[in-house]
Scaffold this active site. Structure first.
Site, PDB file in Angstrom:
ATOM      1  N   ASP A  43     -15.854  17.293  58.883  1.00 53.77           N
ATOM      2  CA  ASP A  43     -15.193  18.396  59.958  1.00 53.77           C
ATOM      3  C   ASP A  43     -15.238  17.840  61.378  1.00 53.77           C
ATOM      4  O   ASP A  43     -15.757  17.415  61.726  1.00 53.77           O
ATOM      5  CB  ASP A  43     -15.902  20.046  60.117  1.00 53.77           C
ATOM      6  CG  ASP A  43     -15.060  20.620  59.825  1.00 53.77           C
ATOM      7  OD1 ASP A  43     -14.773  20.778  61.526  1.00 53.77           O
ATOM      8  OD2 ASP A  43     -14.558  22.023  59.441  1.00 53.77           O
ATOM      9  N   CYS A 100     -16.951  25.965  57.040  1.00 53.41           N
ATOM     10  CA  CYS A 100     -16.461  24.798  56.017  1.00 53.41           C
ATOM     11  C   CYS A 100     -15.333  25.509  55.375  1.00 53.41           C
ATOM     12  O   CYS A 100     -15.170  25.578  54.593  1.00 53.41           O
ATOM     13  CB  CYS A 100     -17.597  24.169  55.729  1.00 53.41           C
ATOM     14  SG  CYS A 100     -17.824  22.936  54.930  1.00 53.41           S
TER      15      CYS A 100
END
Length: 211
Positions: A43, A100
């Site tokens: 990420d 996430c």
């Protein structure tokens, strides 16, 4: 932002680094001696050096979707072994994060094909803790809990790798950590993963500490 802008920003960064320290990059080129291995998520909102306040060269970094430690992932295995046996790092951090996308996708069915295959590992974690997760009605809370459980499982997976298991029992044992990064507040949280609760190897570690 385009790639030309990125190149311009690189030159600005170099100028800033060398303005008061002309030899900065010469020192970086002279040695590679990170103190920790950071296994994080891909990420873009979780830049390892930024969130830990570390400088260039302090962290050896591996990132993949949902910060997985998978024994059949040759890339991950090479990184960990190189970090431990060549760079001699003594701390390994597995860091997950709030919001996430990989963990969210593992709870659904809409991930792209290759991503979906990779997320089978996260789904296995969810299956192991299905009863607990099913009791959480709120989707965001359930997702965050799976983030935490996933980090814990990945630290335990790390401890079971052959070249890590020996280091855990060494006189100067390697230290494994499980963290979660809060995207909403920028803070890192230590989950204090207890390897002593993880089966026979954990009990062996516990006995060693007691002795």
């Amino acid at each position: 932002m385009n790639t030309l802008q990125l190149l311009d920003q690189n030159r600005e960064w170099v100028a800033e680094r060398t303005r008061f320290d002309p030899d900065y990059f010469k020192r970086q080129a002279a040695k590679h001696q990170p103190h920790s291995l950071f296994i994080g998520c891909s990420d873009a909102r979780v830049p390892s050096e930024e969130i830990t306040g570390t400088d260039v060269g302090e962290l050896f970094v591996h990132r993949n979707i949902a910060n997985q430690v998978v024994a059949t992932d040759n890339n991950l295995m090479a990184v960990v072994q190189y970090a431990v046996e060549v760079l001699e790092v003594r701390d390994i951090i597995v860091c997950g994060h709030e919001e996430c996308g990989g963990v969210k996708a593992s709870l659904g069915t809409n991930a792209p094909s290759h991503v979906d295959g990779w997320l089978a590992h996260v789904r296995n974690v969810a299956r192991l803790h299905e009863a607990e997760l099913d009791r959480i009605a709120d989707t965001a809370t359930r997702c965050l809990r799976l983030v935490e459980l996933n980090v814990r499982e990945q630290v335990r997976n790390l401890s079971k790798l052959t070249f890590i298991a020996g280091e855990l029992l060494a006189r100067n044992p390697i230290r494994l950590h499980g963290w979660v990064y809060g995207i909403s507040n920028g803070l890192l949280r230590d989950l204090h993963v207890d390897l002593a609760a993880d089966g026979p190897r954990g009990h062996q570690l516990e006995r060693r500490k007691a002795g």
